[in-house]
Scaffold this active site. Sequence first.
Site, mmCIF file in Angstrom:
data_model
loop_
_atom_site.group_PDB
_atom_site.id
_atom_site.type_symbol
_atom_site.label_atom_id
_atom_site.label_comp_id
_atom_site.label_asym_id
_atom_site.label_seq_id
_atom_site.Cartn_x
_atom_site.Cartn_y
_atom_site.Cartn_z
ATOM 1 N N ARG A 41 -38.567 -15.650 -22.898
ATOM 2 C CA ARG A 41 -39.227 -14.507 -22.255
ATOM 3 C C ARG A 41 -40.358 -15.074 -21.412
ATOM 4 O O ARG A 41 -40.978 -16.085 -21.783
ATOM 5 C CB ARG A 41 -39.771 -13.517 -23.300
ATOM 6 C CG ARG A 41 -40.540 -12.345 -22.681
ATOM 7 C CD ARG A 41 -40.801 -11.163 -23.641
ATOM 8 N NE ARG A 41 -41.698 -11.481 -24.726
ATOM 9 C CZ ARG A 41 -41.303 -11.683 -25.986
ATOM 10 N NH1 ARG A 41 -40.019 -11.616 -26.312
ATOM 11 N NH2 ARG A 41 -42.182 -11.966 -26.934
ATOM 12 N N HIS A 63 -44.546 -2.630 -19.907
ATOM 13 C CA HIS A 63 -45.260 -1.464 -20.457
ATOM 14 C C HIS A 63 -46.646 -1.412 -19.852
ATOM 15 O O HIS A 63 -47.188 -2.438 -19.423
ATOM 16 C CB HIS A 63 -45.350 -1.573 -21.989
ATOM 17 C CG HIS A 63 -45.848 -2.917 -22.462
ATOM 18 N ND1 HIS A 63 -47.184 -3.225 -22.521
ATOM 19 C CD2 HIS A 63 -45.202 -4.045 -22.848
ATOM 20 C CE1 HIS A 63 -47.330 -4.473 -22.954
ATOM 21 N NE2 HIS A 63 -46.140 -5.004 -23.150
ATOM 22 N N HIS A 68 -40.493 -9.951 -32.721
ATOM 23 C CA HIS A 68 -41.867 -9.850 -33.221
ATOM 24 C C HIS A 68 -42.139 -10.881 -34.314
ATOM 25 O O HIS A 68 -42.803 -10.596 -35.312
ATOM 26 C CB HIS A 68 -42.155 -8.420 -33.701
ATOM 27 C CG HIS A 68 -42.239 -7.444 -32.570
ATOM 28 N ND1 HIS A 68 -42.137 -6.091 -32.723
ATOM 29 C CD2 HIS A 68 -42.398 -7.640 -31.238
ATOM 30 C CE1 HIS A 68 -42.232 -5.497 -31.537
ATOM 31 N NE2 HIS A 68 -42.385 -6.411 -30.628
ATOM 32 N N TYR A 76 -32.116 -13.576 -25.078
ATOM 33 C CA TYR A 76 -32.194 -14.095 -26.454
ATOM 34 C C TYR A 76 -30.784 -14.263 -26.993
ATOM 35 O O TYR A 76 -30.041 -13.278 -27.101
ATOM 36 C CB TYR A 76 -32.990 -13.115 -27.341
ATOM 37 C CG TYR A 76 -34.268 -12.651 -26.680
ATOM 38 C CD1 TYR A 76 -35.459 -13.355 -26.839
ATOM 39 C CD2 TYR A 76 -34.270 -11.518 -25.845
ATOM 40 C CE1 TYR A 76 -36.623 -12.936 -26.194
ATOM 41 C CE2 TYR A 76 -35.424 -11.102 -25.203
ATOM 42 C CZ TYR A 76 -36.597 -11.811 -25.378
ATOM 43 O OH TYR A 76 -37.739 -11.402 -24.734
ATOM 44 N N ASP A 103 -46.137 -15.661 -27.237
ATOM 45 C CA ASP A 103 -46.557 -14.367 -26.690
ATOM 46 C C ASP A 103 -47.922 -14.082 -27.311
ATOM 47 O O ASP A 103 -48.009 -13.795 -28.509
ATOM 48 C CB ASP A 103 -45.524 -13.291 -27.065
ATOM 49 C CG ASP A 103 -45.847 -11.929 -26.450
ATOM 50 O OD1 ASP A 103 -46.985 -11.724 -26.000
ATOM 51 O OD2 ASP A 103 -44.938 -11.076 -26.441
ATOM 52 N N HIS A 126 -34.868 -5.263 -24.858
ATOM 53 C CA HIS A 126 -36.135 -4.515 -24.754
ATOM 54 C C HIS A 126 -36.378 -4.104 -23.307
ATOM 55 O O HIS A 126 -35.627 -4.488 -22.411
ATOM 56 C CB HIS A 126 -37.296 -5.348 -25.312
ATOM 57 C CG HIS A 126 -37.495 -6.689 -24.659
ATOM 58 N ND1 HIS A 126 -38.006 -6.840 -23.393
ATOM 59 C CD2 HIS A 126 -37.245 -7.939 -25.115
ATOM 60 C CE1 HIS A 126 -38.084 -8.130 -23.114
ATOM 61 N NE2 HIS A 126 -37.620 -8.832 -24.121
ATOM 62 N N ASP A 129 -63.133 -5.326 -51.780
ATOM 63 C CA ASP A 129 -64.208 -4.803 -50.936
ATOM 64 C C ASP A 129 -64.321 -5.542 -49.598
ATOM 65 O O ASP A 129 -65.336 -5.447 -48.915
ATOM 66 C CB ASP A 129 -65.541 -4.834 -51.694
ATOM 67 C CG ASP A 129 -65.927 -6.241 -52.108
ATOM 68 O OD1 ASP A 129 -65.088 -7.154 -51.962
ATOM 69 O OD2 ASP A 129 -67.068 -6.425 -52.562
ATOM 70 N N GLU A 149 -41.873 -8.515 -18.186
ATOM 71 C CA GLU A 149 -41.509 -9.459 -19.239
ATOM 72 C C GLU A 149 -40.019 -9.463 -19.572
ATOM 73 O O GLU A 149 -39.626 -9.136 -20.692
ATOM 74 C CB GLU A 149 -42.325 -9.173 -20.503
ATOM 75 C CG GLU A 149 -42.355 -7.700 -20.941
ATOM 76 C CD GLU A 149 -43.167 -7.515 -22.218
ATOM 77 O OE1 GLU A 149 -42.902 -8.227 -23.192
ATOM 78 O OE2 GLU A 149 -44.069 -6.662 -22.221
ATOM 79 N N HIS A 186 -49.889 -2.015 -25.717
ATOM 80 C CA HIS A 186 -48.892 -1.051 -25.263
ATOM 81 C C HIS A 186 -49.688 0.205 -24.944
ATOM 82 O O HIS A 186 -49.957 1.030 -25.809
ATOM 83 C CB HIS A 186 -47.838 -0.779 -26.346
ATOM 84 C CG HIS A 186 -46.996 -1.979 -26.638
ATOM 85 N ND1 HIS A 186 -46.226 -2.113 -27.752
ATOM 86 C CD2 HIS A 186 -46.796 -3.119 -25.916
ATOM 87 C CE1 HIS A 186 -45.587 -3.281 -27.724
ATOM 88 N NE2 HIS A 186 -45.930 -3.906 -26.630
ATOM 89 N N GLU A 241 -43.795 -13.523 -19.265
ATOM 90 C CA GLU A 241 -44.543 -12.260 -19.148
ATOM 91 C C GLU A 241 -45.879 -12.456 -18.452
ATOM 92 O O GLU A 241 -46.650 -13.349 -18.821
ATOM 93 C CB GLU A 241 -44.783 -11.687 -20.557
ATOM 94 C CG GLU A 241 -45.670 -10.450 -20.580
ATOM 95 C CD GLU A 241 -45.809 -9.830 -21.964
ATOM 96 O OE1 GLU A 241 -45.785 -10.577 -22.964
ATOM 97 O OE2 GLU A 241 -45.948 -8.599 -22.035
ATOM 98 N N ASP A 259 -51.834 -9.978 -22.100
ATOM 99 C CA ASP A 259 -50.518 -10.052 -22.760
ATOM 100 C C ASP A 259 -49.642 -11.002 -21.943
ATOM 101 O O ASP A 259 -49.136 -10.620 -20.890
ATOM 102 C CB ASP A 259 -49.912 -8.643 -22.827
ATOM 103 C CG ASP A 259 -48.585 -8.598 -23.579
ATOM 104 O OD1 ASP A 259 -48.204 -9.619 -24.178
ATOM 105 O OD2 ASP A 259 -47.944 -7.526 -23.562
HETATM 106 N N1 GLY Z 1 -46.945 -8.685 -27.033
HETATM 107 C C1 GLY Z 1 -46.236 -7.492 -27.115
HETATM 108 C C2 GLY Z 1 -45.440 -7.265 -25.927
HETATM 109 O O1 GLY Z 1 -45.248 -8.167 -25.136
HETATM 110 O O2 GLY Z 1 -45.016 -6.178 -25.652
HETATM 111 MN MN MN Z 2 -45.912 -7.104 -23.390
HETATM 112 MN MN MN Z 3 -46.348 -9.918 -24.912
#
Ligand code: GLY
Ligand code: MN
Ligand code: MN
Length: 436
Positions: free
Chosen positions: A404, A352, A241, A386, A258, A348, A37, A382, A359, A406, A269
């Site tokens: 990365r 975005h 991820h 890698y 991140d 990637h 619950d 970003e 996103h 960003e 982000d």
């Molecule tokens: N944190 C997700 C991205 O950077 O797209």
């Molecule tokens: Mn992002």
């Molecule tokens: Mn991110």
Amino acid sequence: MLTARWHAERRAELLEQLPDNTIAVLPANPELIRNNDAEYPFRQHSNFLYLTGFNEPDALMVLRKQGNSSESILFVRPKDPAAEIWTGFRAGTEGATQAYGFDRAFTIDQIDAELPKLMDGAEFVAYPLNENKAFANRVFDWMETLAKGIRRGSAAPEATLDLADYIHEMRLVKTPEELAIMREAGRISAEGHIAAMMAAKPGCYEYQLEAEILHTFVRQGARFPAYNSIVGGGANACILHYIENNKAINDGDLVLIDAGAEVHGYAGDITRTFPVNGRFTGEQRAVYDIVLEAMKASIDELKIGNHCKTFHEKSTRILTQGMVDLGLLQGDVDGLIESGAHTRYFMHGTGHHIGLDVHDVGRYKLDGEWRMWQPGMVTTVEPGIYIQANDERAPEGFRGIGIRIEDDLVLTEAEPENLTAQVPKEADDIEALMRG
Ligand code: GLY
Ligand code: MN
Ligand code: MN
């Protein structure tokens, strides 16, 4: 915080775009069970939050447009003093009209009785077509009720419209009020990253850096991160991820973080990658500076007159050139990009849309063409490289490096506005901060 008037303006804007004789229906999110619950923390559906500001589950928004007149209706949980002692305040129907500015309100248990009446005679019904099968079935049931009443003179709408598409296009371009909140989300997110950089030391655990970040967010009222924080030490940075965040970070390793705060529903982000001991090695620095160069050049592409893919093309080119310079790839840059060889190390996109969803919504292509930037759009930038630890094609010194960087940027008529610039990203500046 956005006002009831601001949300009413968004509803008016939406109504303006809908064809005449339309009824629009939009459900709130339900509460979700975590176990037995205990519930997950409630998060309102972003479209619903955008149009209502109403942060309770089990609600439904209805808008009707006919000729020059329109009407807004909110279905909500009923006031229930006994239940409210246990689970907290409910606005009820009175709150829906008085505090949230709706013309009329019903309790949610009246929905099956009232919805067919509200729908009767409308030509179009607009609802989110592609995201919630259970809700689509309910719309079908209400329409069926009307269709069956044809001898009594009732009529079901003749056509459906995707309400989500209208709302997504609105959400894509932020108002000044939304940008003020996103500035705050950027600021708090940045503070979290700075706290993690300052707390890092060899042997610390990834979750200890996550704790610094969450602590910084929560103590400023950002109770929840905008997404699960990624804290990856060493080669964990190469898992895009990675959210286990449970390993010790060894001396000499980089750590990729991140993480972003959510403020009044709006996401920050940010990614930063830094050496846990405060000093980049030669190989780490070489890769880092290529990613940073790609990032800066991509930010320069964020201008009105460019479409929303040139910044990705820019990052791809600079990163691929860097991969050749480092000896990760062999060949000419055009040919490598053409064949997709660069995706071995940069797999990637470069960014975005960001807003109520990290996103965020809004189409990237219109009529088959990449769409043009408009002032008020917000995007992340970003780029990354890698190099998996077991990549035998890579020179040994680079294996296990994942980087990365960003930031979040607002498109303007002039230079883009960087919402997250407060966290250092020049390698020298990161080292200086960590020394201090
Ligand atoms: N944190 C997700 C991205 O950077 O797209
Ligand atoms: Mn992002
Ligand atoms: Mn991110």
